[in-house]
Design a protein around this motif. Sequence first.
Motif, PDB file in Angstrom:
ATOM      1  N   ASN A   6     -12.226  -2.587   4.630  1.00  0.00           N
ATOM      2  CA  ASN A   6     -10.670  -1.888   5.081  1.00  0.00           C
ATOM      3  C   ASN A   6     -10.623  -2.050   3.472  1.00  0.00           C
ATOM      4  O   ASN A   6      -9.583  -3.199   2.736  1.00  0.00           O
ATOM      5  CB  ASN A   6      -9.606  -2.959   5.987  1.00  0.00           C
ATOM      6  CG  ASN A   6      -8.619  -2.517   5.506  1.00  0.00           C
ATOM      7  OD1 ASN A   6      -7.842  -1.659   5.595  1.00  0.00           O
ATOM      8  ND2 ASN A   6      -7.519  -3.046   6.146  1.00  0.00           N
ATOM      9  N   VAL A  44      -4.409   2.580   3.320  1.00  0.00           N
ATOM     10  CA  VAL A  44      -5.597   2.208   3.900  1.00  0.00           C
ATOM     11  C   VAL A  44      -6.703   3.143   3.983  1.00  0.00           C
ATOM     12  O   VAL A  44      -6.522   4.872   4.656  1.00  0.00           O
ATOM     13  CB  VAL A  44      -5.101   1.510   5.206  1.00  0.00           C
ATOM     14  CG1 VAL A  44      -6.635   2.067   6.415  1.00  0.00           C
ATOM     15  CG2 VAL A  44      -4.407   0.825   5.108  1.00  0.00           C
ATOM     16  N   LYS A  63      -3.078   6.524  12.707  1.00  0.00           N
ATOM     17  CA  LYS A  63      -2.850   6.456  11.364  1.00  0.00           C
ATOM     18  C   LYS A  63      -0.840   6.015  11.425  1.00  0.00           C
ATOM     19  O   LYS A  63      -0.553   6.306  12.982  1.00  0.00           O
ATOM     20  CB  LYS A  63      -3.376   7.499  10.767  1.00  0.00           C
ATOM     21  CG  LYS A  63      -5.063   7.740  11.048  1.00  0.00           C
ATOM     22  CD  LYS A  63      -5.584   8.311  10.431  1.00  0.00           C
ATOM     23  CE  LYS A  63      -6.887   9.573  10.231  1.00  0.00           C
ATOM     24  NZ  LYS A  63      -6.698  10.414   9.705  1.00  0.00           N
ATOM     25  N   THR A 196      -0.361   2.478   6.205  1.00  0.00           N
ATOM     26  CA  THR A 196       0.009   1.259   6.557  1.00  0.00           C
ATOM     27  C   THR A 196      -1.782   1.704   7.699  1.00  0.00           C
ATOM     28  O   THR A 196      -1.657  -0.098   7.764  1.00  0.00           O
ATOM     29  CB  THR A 196       1.477   1.532   7.018  1.00  0.00           C
ATOM     30  OG1 THR A 196       1.174   2.474   8.275  1.00  0.00           O
ATOM     31  CG2 THR A 196       2.112   1.624   5.736  1.00  0.00           C
ATOM     32  N   GLN A 197      -2.397   2.090   8.104  1.00  0.00           N
ATOM     33  CA  GLN A 197      -3.027   1.824   9.646  1.00  0.00           C
ATOM     34  C   GLN A 197      -3.644   2.924   9.700  1.00  0.00           C
ATOM     35  O   GLN A 197      -3.681   4.461   9.186  1.00  0.00           O
ATOM     36  CB  GLN A 197      -2.251   1.088  11.062  1.00  0.00           C
ATOM     37  CG  GLN A 197      -1.549   0.281  10.974  1.00  0.00           C
ATOM     38  CD  GLN A 197      -0.562  -0.363  11.782  1.00  0.00           C
ATOM     39  OE1 GLN A 197      -0.073   0.867  12.830  1.00  0.00           O
ATOM     40  NE2 GLN A 197      -0.894  -1.095  12.750  1.00  0.00           N
ATOM     41  N   SER A 198      -4.602   2.631   9.766  1.00  0.00           N
ATOM     42  CA  SER A 198      -5.813   3.823  10.117  1.00  0.00           C
ATOM     43  C   SER A 198      -7.186   3.160  10.828  1.00  0.00           C
ATOM     44  O   SER A 198      -7.986   2.437  10.327  1.00  0.00           O
ATOM     45  CB  SER A 198      -5.900   5.072   8.692  1.00  0.00           C
ATOM     46  OG  SER A 198      -7.181   5.363   8.998  1.00  0.00           O
ATOM     47  N   ASP A 202      -5.805  -2.410   9.108  1.00  0.00           N
ATOM     48  CA  ASP A 202      -4.146  -1.917   9.009  1.00  0.00           C
ATOM     49  C   ASP A 202      -4.232  -2.914   7.230  1.00  0.00           C
ATOM     50  O   ASP A 202      -4.697  -3.637   6.461  1.00  0.00           O
ATOM     51  CB  ASP A 202      -3.610  -3.958   8.994  1.00  0.00           C
ATOM     52  CG  ASP A 202      -1.849  -3.547   9.659  1.00  0.00           C
ATOM     53  OD1 ASP A 202      -1.161  -4.812   8.549  1.00  0.00           O
ATOM     54  OD2 ASP A 202      -1.016  -3.267   9.959  1.00  0.00           O
ATOM     55  N   SER A 206      -5.830  -5.486   3.927  1.00  0.00           N
ATOM     56  CA  SER A 206      -6.574  -4.160   2.578  1.00  0.00           C
ATOM     57  C   SER A 206      -7.166  -4.704   1.845  1.00  0.00           C
ATOM     58  O   SER A 206      -6.400  -5.850   1.043  1.00  0.00           O
ATOM     59  CB  SER A 206      -6.353  -2.762   2.558  1.00  0.00           C
ATOM     60  OG  SER A 206      -5.191  -3.331   2.156  1.00  0.00           O
TER      61      SER A 206
END
Length: 299
Positions: A6, A44, A63, A196-198, A202, A206
Amino acid sequence: MDGFLNLHKPAGLTSHDCVARVRRSLKLKRVGHGGTLDPAATGVLPIALGRATRLLQFLRQDKAYRAIARFGLTTTTDDLEGEILAQTPAAHLTRDQIEALLPKFLGTIQQVPPAYSAIQIGGQRLYDLARAGVAVDVPVRTVEVYQIDLLDWRPGDFPEAELAIACGAGTYIRSIARDLGNLLGTGGTLANLIRTQSHGFDLADSLTLEDLAAQAEAGIFEPIPAAIALAHLPALTLAPPDALRWTQGQPIATDPVTDLDAPLRVHDSCNKFLGIGKFRATQQGICLVPWVVLAGQMD
């Protein structure tokens, strides 16, 4: 080394640049990424290591972003990296005007991607065609926006809206900033973007490239196991004889636990991750067949 990383992508590097840096830090040839980020964007960037590169397609596709849209400004790229096309102060805009329009970007929407994007037309990237001055009709896409909220409003000659956006694959945040500005009649462009998310990863968890290099140098870096990254998929455990046969490419007759052709995680009785399978109709009836076999060597 097999698994996932991440990565917190910094500004100024392409996703490909990040892959090259990861290769050098881990001394690993097989490295790939999911969900390309523009060079100016941060956040991310999921990275697959070793044989996990074969599993990128099975990661979650949702995402989330924090984006800043600036109004009164339009550019060739729909962000601040491009040439300015028009610039007119928009100090009259208000927070209420922005909030009233956000529902138009919620749910299933039609979106024209930016002219400078990685989409291919006729085997060529749109950004290559745009740089060559070739006029192209960019095809409209259907995308999903699950949530869009106004986090902050910054008034001024060129006011800015900070947005939280959760969306499906293929959604361009630059297009949302551009289209919101068009609806307001002022024009708009993306001023900043953080993912911020993918793919189930999170931002809070990362690693920066510097973190990675330090951990690799100290010999303490541990990739995220594939079974954890793919925990959103249903799972099936096979007894030893069936597990061996399945890893050898043989179909296993068993009651289906998912729809036909839907991916699921396959484990052996010791909970080792064997790979991705799917149920299909065969001459033996409904069977679990291999999709991606990893020979039981990835935990």
